[in-house]
Design an enzyme around this catalytic site. Structure first.
Site, PDB file in Angstrom:
ATOM      1  N   HIS A  50      44.490  48.424  40.274  1.00  0.00           N
ATOM      2  CA  HIS A  50      43.156  49.121  39.655  1.00  0.00           C
ATOM      3  C   HIS A  50      43.375  49.917  37.557  1.00  0.00           C
ATOM      4  CE1 HIS A  50      39.765  51.826  39.595  1.00  0.00           C
ATOM      5  NE2 HIS A  50      39.174  50.993  40.256  1.00  0.00           N
ATOM      6  N   PHE A  51      43.132  48.321  36.602  1.00  0.00           N
ATOM      7  CA  PHE A  51      43.318  47.107  37.446  1.00  0.00           C
ATOM      8  C   PHE A  51      44.140  46.694  35.722  1.00  0.00           C
ATOM      9  CE2 PHE A  51      38.652  48.592  37.592  1.00  0.00           C
ATOM     10  CZ  PHE A  51      38.362  47.675  38.716  1.00  0.00           C
TER      11      PHE A  51
END
Length: 147
Positions: A50-51
């Site tokens: 993420h991410f």
């Protein structure tokens, strides 16, 4: 006003790695409010997904960190440590707003105040800040249940 280190926090919260999201309590006043912190490290397990190209702390985890600070405040207010047969649950989250991303290296300051407590239901106003800037705000409601 009092402070709490990680060893004291572990007496009050049942959470452990990787979901323990309060590193220190800067100050609290039982029955009133708490200021706690979460150091956000690039080593957090959620950053790998993420991410990968732009690591951002998930908003739901910021809200969870606020809820953990609220739980500590509640337990200190009730003057009790965490009991293995009791769990604090969310029963409502209102007005959540995310103002800016939280990234690795940030120090998340968690500010929670008790608005009211009626018949085992606690309502709090909560905000998270980084460098004095608001990143998240919400109204939280929690209750204790025996398991």
């Amino acid at each position: 006003m009092s402070t709490m280190n990680i060893h004291e926090i572990l007496k009050y919260l049942p959470h452990r790695y990787p979901i323990l999201l309060v590193d220190r309590v800067i100050s609290y006043e039982a029955g009133k409010d708490i200021v706690a912190l979460k150091n956000v490290s690039i080593n957090e397990p959620f950053f790998s997904g993420h991410f990968p190209h732009h690591p951002v702390m998930p908003g739901v985890l910021i809200v969870e960190a606020l809820a953990q600070a609220a739980a500590i405040l509640t337990l200190r207010t009730e003057d009790t440590v965490n009991k293995e047969d009791t769990v604090y649950y969310f029963v409502g989250i209102d007005g959540v707003r995310f103002k800016r991303p939280v990234i690795a290296g940030d120090q998340l300051i968690l500010k929670v105040a008790i608005e009211r407590q009626i018949k085992g239901l606690w309502k709090y106003s909560a905000r998270a800040e980084v460098d004095g800037q608001l990143v998240t705000e919400a109204q939280l409601m929690c209750t204790a249940r025996s398991v």
